[in-house]
Design an enzyme around this catalytic site. Sequence first.
Site, PDB file in Angstrom:
ATOM      1  N   ASN A   1      35.316  65.821  11.449  1.00  0.00           N
ATOM      2  CA  ASN A   1      36.145  64.922  10.646  1.00  0.00           C
ATOM      3  C   ASN A   1      37.171  65.768   9.892  1.00  0.00           C
ATOM      4  OD1 ASN A   1      34.906  62.080  10.846  1.00  0.00           O
ATOM      5  ND2 ASN A   1      33.128  63.420  10.541  1.00  0.00           N
ATOM      6  N   GLU A   2      38.327  65.916  10.503  1.00  0.00           N
ATOM      7  CA  GLU A   2      39.374  66.775   9.968  1.00  0.00           C
ATOM      8  C   GLU A   2      40.098  66.101   8.801  1.00  0.00           C
ATOM      9  OE1 GLU A   2      39.414  69.710  10.732  1.00  0.00           O
ATOM     10  OE2 GLU A   2      39.296  70.129  12.878  1.00  0.00           O
ATOM     11  N   PRO A   3      40.916  66.857   8.057  1.00  0.00           N
ATOM     12  CA  PRO A   3      41.704  66.258   6.975  1.00  0.00           C
ATOM     13  C   PRO A   3      42.456  65.018   7.442  1.00  0.00           C
ATOM     14  CG  PRO A   3      41.897  68.632   6.888  1.00  0.00           C
ATOM     15  CD  PRO A   3      41.103  68.322   8.119  1.00  0.00           C
TER      16      PRO A   3
ATOM     17  N   THR B   1      40.708  74.899  12.446  1.00  0.00           N
ATOM     18  CA  THR B   1      39.431  74.730  13.134  1.00  0.00           C
ATOM     19  C   THR B   1      39.451  75.434  14.484  1.00  0.00           C
ATOM     20  OG1 THR B   1      39.063  72.613  12.041  1.00  0.00           O
ATOM     21  CG2 THR B   1      37.819  73.025  14.056  1.00  0.00           C
TER      22      THR B   1
END
Length: 644
Positions: free
Chosen positions: A175-177, A194
């Site tokens: 769950n990235e920014p 990442t």
Amino acid sequence: MKQLKNKYKMEIKYKPAGQFEETRFEKIHNVIFNSSTEGSLTVAREIADLIKDKQKSNANCILGLATGSSPIKVYEELIRIHKEESLSFANVITFNLDEYYPMDKNNIQSYYYFMHEHLFNHVDILPENINIPNGSVSSEDLYEYCIDYEMKIKALGGLDFELLGIGRTGHIGFNEPGSHFNSGTRNITLDHITRVDAAPAFLGIDNVPRKAITMGVGTVRSAKRIVLLGWGISKANILKKTIEGEITSHVPATYLQEHNNTTFVLDKGASTELTRIKTPWIVTSCLWTEALKLKAVVWLSELTNKPFLKLTDKDYNDHGMSALLAEEGTAYDLNIKMFNKLQHTITGWPGGKPNSDDSNRPERANIPKKRVIIFSPHPDDDVISMGGTFDRLVEQGHDVHIAYQTSGNIAVSDEEALKFAEISMSLTPDCKASHAIIDNLNNKTGNNVDSHEVRRLKGLIRRSESLAATRYLGLDDANVHFLDLPFYETGTVKKNNLSQDDIDIMCRLIEAIKPHQIYAAGDLADPHGTHKVCLDALFETLEKLKHNKYMDDCRVWLYRGAWHEWESYQIEMAVPMSPDQVLKKRHAIFYHQSQKDGVMFQGDDSREFWVRVEDRNRLTAKKYNDLGLADYAAIEAFKRYHFN
């Protein structure tokens, strides 16, 4: 939650989140351990106890599991408990957080492969109870697949326990920014940072997938219990933002602030930026040790942009340090004391200055010619991290030995190896070994591990570069030792655990040389972990040898690598370099040509290593100057390790 066993030394108790006495800065319950191993053992025990509790009520235990380096020790301990304490996984159903997309499950970089390698192949979990996102599902079926994954978790009543790591972007799972508070399982594009962090495992960022399947934030937050693992100094900044910052989609892990049963389990390195650790005098009353006094005065000097000797009583009082001032008397007295303490770390004689008063110097004068071992995890850490000090020790007549702990072969690109193999074949056209190496490299695919011959060639490339650099600095080849520790020789980024063979090799070298000084890499932020394993090998070796008489005269100095430097208040020996020495160090680094351009493991810093380290050494010198000390071109820094 059960309290920690008394055998673990810790800063605070492992209490239920609701009972945690948070500081005014912290918004998530967290526990700090002396090491990641201690923290991992405790988390594994909590998981094992949960599985047993579920078994007593004849219920399934639904676990959410993470991949990456953080949970490996947890899984190792769970395997141990299974084998030695008969813990059964027959009632366990697992759901992994994520998987790269696209990714075949048989690829050695897949999380399917990872989980079976590190846990599932070693316990009695039923294959049908293992759920890992399928990186091979077609793009047409992907949306429906993600919904089905989500619904399967819900149908089982949700996750009883979710194990998490944290990325430097603040991601949990992938769950990235920008991820939404209530997001579910879905396909996502990976953040550049990442992918940079994953690059070592894929032997270069170009090989890292750009997408992944991940459980959503909402799915994670629905777990009844969440434990997040945070290890190492490289995670310290993002953990501070997560624990102390505001909830924001820019740092998805901050969403866990609103989960009522979450604990972050940290080691000391990961905790260093937390306010109560970095500046405890802001949070509570302190026991003012000499080390803490220096740390506080350095902090105040940097905060006020004043050198030590210009700090006033008002500066101390205005920034929560009145208790320190009351203990010391006046700012003037304290400033002089701390100035002298830092001044005494500076020396142009890292091996000690002969025939001098050494009472205020970092090293001893009474052993004019010292036997010295410089341990270098990779075949270039010596010149990158302490090339100036290395040069100074040789010039000042000490018996210097370099010990390269690993071959470093994995960091040589296939293109570089192919170049040397083709040269070899041109010189000896009938050489079968050269033909075999060229065939192996030309036919290599993503799942292939280098053959023994290719690894040997890559190791020889690193070895020849090391000898060129040490000769340039005036060291005899007889004093250069290539240890080739076995733990490293896997042909992949994943290394074996330390073995007795590794320790025995280290022991034999130290016993043969009987050093007065040992230098070793204390930088644990390298992206593939070799520094830490090499340092652990040294610590185990010292523990084994410390009772020998010759070890009474031995001191150990830790340097840091190309990622981090010691903070000013941590430095116990600062070796200044002239502009000419800076250039000489640069040229020594240049001999490591295979690592100069396009190096595979440079982390998130695109600068070449020689540029990084020069900037770092200049910055250390600038910090000393800003604190009111002499203005040097560059400084290499060391911290002493006490093993006796």
